[in-house]
Design a protein around this motif. Structure first.
Motif, PDB file in Angstrom:
ATOM      1  N   ALA A 243       0.838  -1.205   0.000  1.00  5.45           N
ATOM      2  CA  ALA A 243       0.000   0.000   0.000  1.00  5.45           C
ATOM      3  C   ALA A 243       0.868   1.248   0.000  1.00  5.45           C
ATOM      4  N   LEU A 244       0.545   2.200  -0.862  1.00  4.97           N
ATOM      5  CA  LEU A 244       1.271   3.457  -0.948  1.00  4.97           C
ATOM      6  C   LEU A 244       0.934   4.323   0.258  1.00  4.97           C
ATOM      7  N   GLN A 245       1.961   4.843   0.907  1.00  2.98           N
ATOM      8  CA  GLN A 245       1.736   5.671   2.066  1.00  2.98           C
ATOM      9  C   GLN A 245       2.410   7.024   1.962  1.00  2.98           C
ATOM     10  N   ARG A 246       3.395   7.134   1.055  1.00  3.47           N
ATOM     11  CA  ARG A 246       4.126   8.389   0.934  1.00  3.47           C
ATOM     12  C   ARG A 246       4.618   8.538  -0.496  1.00  3.47           C
ATOM     13  N   ILE A 247       4.389   9.721  -1.071  1.00  4.56           N
ATOM     14  CA  ILE A 247       4.843   9.985  -2.435  1.00  4.56           C
ATOM     15  C   ILE A 247       5.307  11.434  -2.516  1.00  4.56           C
ATOM     16  N   THR A 248       6.336  11.663  -3.331  1.00  5.47           N
ATOM     17  CA  THR A 248       6.801  13.023  -3.593  1.00  5.47           C
ATOM     18  C   THR A 248       6.736  13.249  -5.090  1.00  5.47           C
ATOM     19  N   PHE A 249       6.130  14.371  -5.483  1.00  8.06           N
ATOM     20  CA  PHE A 249       6.004  14.715  -6.896  1.00  8.06           C
ATOM     21  C   PHE A 249       6.228  16.207  -7.035  1.00  8.06           C
ATOM     22  N   VAL A 250       7.086  16.600  -7.956  1.00 11.77           N
ATOM     23  CA  VAL A 250       7.508  17.982  -8.190  1.00 11.77           C
ATOM     24  C   VAL A 250       7.849  18.716  -6.898  1.00 11.77           C
ATOM     25  N   GLY A 251       8.481  18.003  -5.989  1.00  9.66           N
ATOM     26  CA  GLY A 251       8.971  18.632  -4.769  1.00  9.66           C
ATOM     27  C   GLY A 251       7.987  18.742  -3.631  1.00  9.66           C
ATOM     28  N   VAL A 252       6.750  18.284  -3.840  1.00 11.06           N
ATOM     29  CA  VAL A 252       5.765  18.298  -2.764  1.00 11.06           C
ATOM     30  C   VAL A 252       5.452  16.856  -2.410  1.00 11.06           C
ATOM     31  N   GLY A 253       5.498  16.555  -1.115  1.00 12.13           N
ATOM     32  CA  GLY A 253       5.220  15.207  -0.657  1.00 12.13           C
ATOM     33  C   GLY A 253       3.855  15.095  -0.015  1.00 12.13           C
ATOM     34  N   ILE A 254       3.304  13.908  -0.114  1.00  9.80           N
ATOM     35  CA  ILE A 254       2.053  13.571   0.558  1.00  9.80           C
ATOM     36  C   ILE A 254       2.343  12.333   1.390  1.00  9.80           C
ATOM     37  N   ASP A 255       2.054  12.423   2.662  1.00 11.23           N
ATOM     38  CA  ASP A 255       2.283  11.307   3.579  1.00 11.23           C
ATOM     39  C   ASP A 255       0.952  10.932   4.223  1.00 11.23           C
ATOM     40  N   THR A 256       0.544   9.677   4.052  1.00 11.21           N
ATOM     41  CA  THR A 256      -0.719   9.215   4.630  1.00 11.21           C
ATOM     42  C   THR A 256      -0.498   8.122   5.667  1.00 11.21           C
ATOM     43  N   THR A 257       0.729   8.017   6.197  1.00  5.77           N
ATOM     44  CA  THR A 257       0.992   6.977   7.198  1.00  5.77           C
ATOM     45  C   THR A 257       0.222   7.222   8.480  1.00  5.77           C
ATOM     46  N   GLY A 258      -0.070   8.441   8.787  1.00  7.87           N
ATOM     47  CA  GLY A 258      -0.881   8.796   9.954  1.00  7.87           C
ATOM     48  C   GLY A 258      -1.912   9.804   9.508  1.00  7.87           C
ATOM     49  N   GLU A 259      -1.956  10.923  10.186  1.00  5.19           N
ATOM     50  CA  GLU A 259      -2.798  12.037   9.740  1.00  5.19           C
ATOM     51  C   GLU A 259      -2.241  12.526   8.404  1.00  5.19           C
ATOM     52  N   PRO A 260      -3.053  12.614   7.345  1.00  2.00           N
ATOM     53  CA  PRO A 260      -2.520  13.062   6.046  1.00  2.00           C
ATOM     54  C   PRO A 260      -1.783  14.394   6.173  1.00  2.00           C
ATOM     55  N   GLU A 261      -0.636  14.471   5.494  1.00  2.00           N
ATOM     56  CA  GLU A 261       0.233  15.641   5.620  1.00  2.00           C
ATOM     57  C   GLU A 261       0.868  15.963   4.280  1.00  2.00           C
ATOM     58  N   LEU A 262       0.960  17.235   3.958  1.00  2.00           N
ATOM     59  CA  LEU A 262       1.711  17.727   2.807  1.00  2.00           C
ATOM     60  C   LEU A 262       3.030  18.297   3.305  1.00  2.00           C
ATOM     61  N   PHE A 263       4.087  18.162   2.514  1.00  2.00           N
ATOM     62  CA  PHE A 263       5.378  18.725   2.906  1.00  2.00           C
ATOM     63  C   PHE A 263       6.199  19.016   1.663  1.00  2.00           C
ATOM     64  N   VAL A 264       7.175  19.893   1.806  1.00  2.00           N
ATOM     65  CA  VAL A 264       8.133  20.169   0.738  1.00  2.00           C
ATOM     66  C   VAL A 264       9.307  19.242   0.969  1.00  2.00           C
ATOM     67  N   ASP A 265       9.726  18.531  -0.086  1.00  2.00           N
ATOM     68  CA  ASP A 265      10.779  17.530   0.091  1.00  2.00           C
ATOM     69  C   ASP A 265      12.092  18.158   0.544  1.00  2.00           C
ATOM     70  N   GLY A 266      12.942  17.359   1.138  1.00  2.00           N
ATOM     71  CA  GLY A 266      14.171  17.825   1.780  1.00  2.00           C
ATOM     72  C   GLY A 266      15.111  18.605   0.889  1.00  2.00           C
ATOM     73  N   ASP A 267      15.353  18.131  -0.345  1.00  2.00           N
ATOM     74  CA  ASP A 267      16.277  18.828  -1.245  1.00  2.00           C
ATOM     75  C   ASP A 267      15.755  20.216  -1.607  1.00  2.00           C
ATOM     76  N   LYS A 268      14.498  20.273  -1.988  1.00  2.00           N
ATOM     77  CA  LYS A 268      13.905  21.556  -2.380  1.00  2.00           C
ATOM     78  C   LYS A 268      13.870  22.488  -1.172  1.00  2.00           C
ATOM     79  N   ARG A 269      13.476  21.956  -0.031  1.00  2.00           N
ATOM     80  CA  ARG A 269      13.428  22.762   1.188  1.00  2.00           C
ATOM     81  C   ARG A 269      14.813  23.321   1.513  1.00  2.00           C
ATOM     82  N   GLY A 270      15.835  22.488   1.376  1.00  2.00           N
ATOM     83  CA  GLY A 270      17.205  22.926   1.640  1.00  2.00           C
ATOM     84  C   GLY A 270      17.654  24.034   0.700  1.00  2.00           C
ATOM     85  N   ARG A 271      17.339  23.905  -0.588  1.00  2.00           N
ATOM     86  CA  ARG A 271      17.709  24.949  -1.566  1.00  2.00           C
ATOM     87  C   ARG A 271      16.993  26.260  -1.251  1.00  2.00           C
ATOM     88  N   TYR A 272      15.711  26.159  -0.918  1.00  2.00           N
ATOM     89  CA  TYR A 272      14.941  27.360  -0.618  1.00  2.00           C
ATOM     90  C   TYR A 272      15.463  28.041   0.639  1.00  2.00           C
TER      91      TYR A 272
END
Length: 140
Positions: A37-66
């Motif tokens: 079952a898919l629980q976490r995906i990152t696409f164009v630098g934005v991640g979606i995590d559904t392992t617990g409460e659904p959450e959006l995040f900016v992936d680590g590399d992009k976040r670091g550059r910004y």
């Protein structure tokens, strides 16, 4: 649209069976991992995590550059008392992108939107009221 992962697996099995009947073979590498079952995906630098409460995040590399760019803008202001308008516009664009992944983000951009349009020329000087606090917020 399947309601559960088990329904997705069953649908793939139907496709596999039908494909076998028709003599169609599937590329095995395209099927890797479908039984998990898919629980976490990152696409164009934005991640979606559904392992617990659904959450959006900016992936680590992009976040670091910004974050690096934001700190370069702050350093230029501290050391030189000015920063290029282009650097500020880039930073504001990056933070606007980031704000799409966090519901409170846009509340900390208002002053920066205005700052990038103040004065004329390629350089921006002194922070307008509130901008330094907004930058501090994003620099965490």
């Amino acid at each position: 649209m399947a309601r559960t992962h088990a329904e997705v697996v069953a649908a793939f099995q139907v496709l596999d069976d039908l494909g076998a009947e028709l003599g169609v073979s599937w590329k095995a590498s395209k099927d890797e991992g479908r039984e998990v079952a898919l629980q976490r995906i990152t696409f164009v630098g934005v991640g979606i995590d559904t392992t617990g409460e659904p959450e959006l995040f900016v992936d680590g590399d992009k976040r670091g550059r910004y974050l690096t760019h934001l700190r370069e803008v702050r350093t230029a202001m501290r050391l030189d008392g000015r920063v290029s308008r282009a650097a500020v516009r880039t930073m504001v664009g990056q933070l606007s992108f980031t704000a799409r992944a966090c519901r409170w983000g846009r509340a900390h951009l208002g002053g920066m939107y205005g700052w990038q349009e103040t004065g004329s020329g390629q350089w921006l000087h002194a922070y307008p009221p509130g901008v330094e606090d907004e930058l501090e917020f994003w620099d965490k």
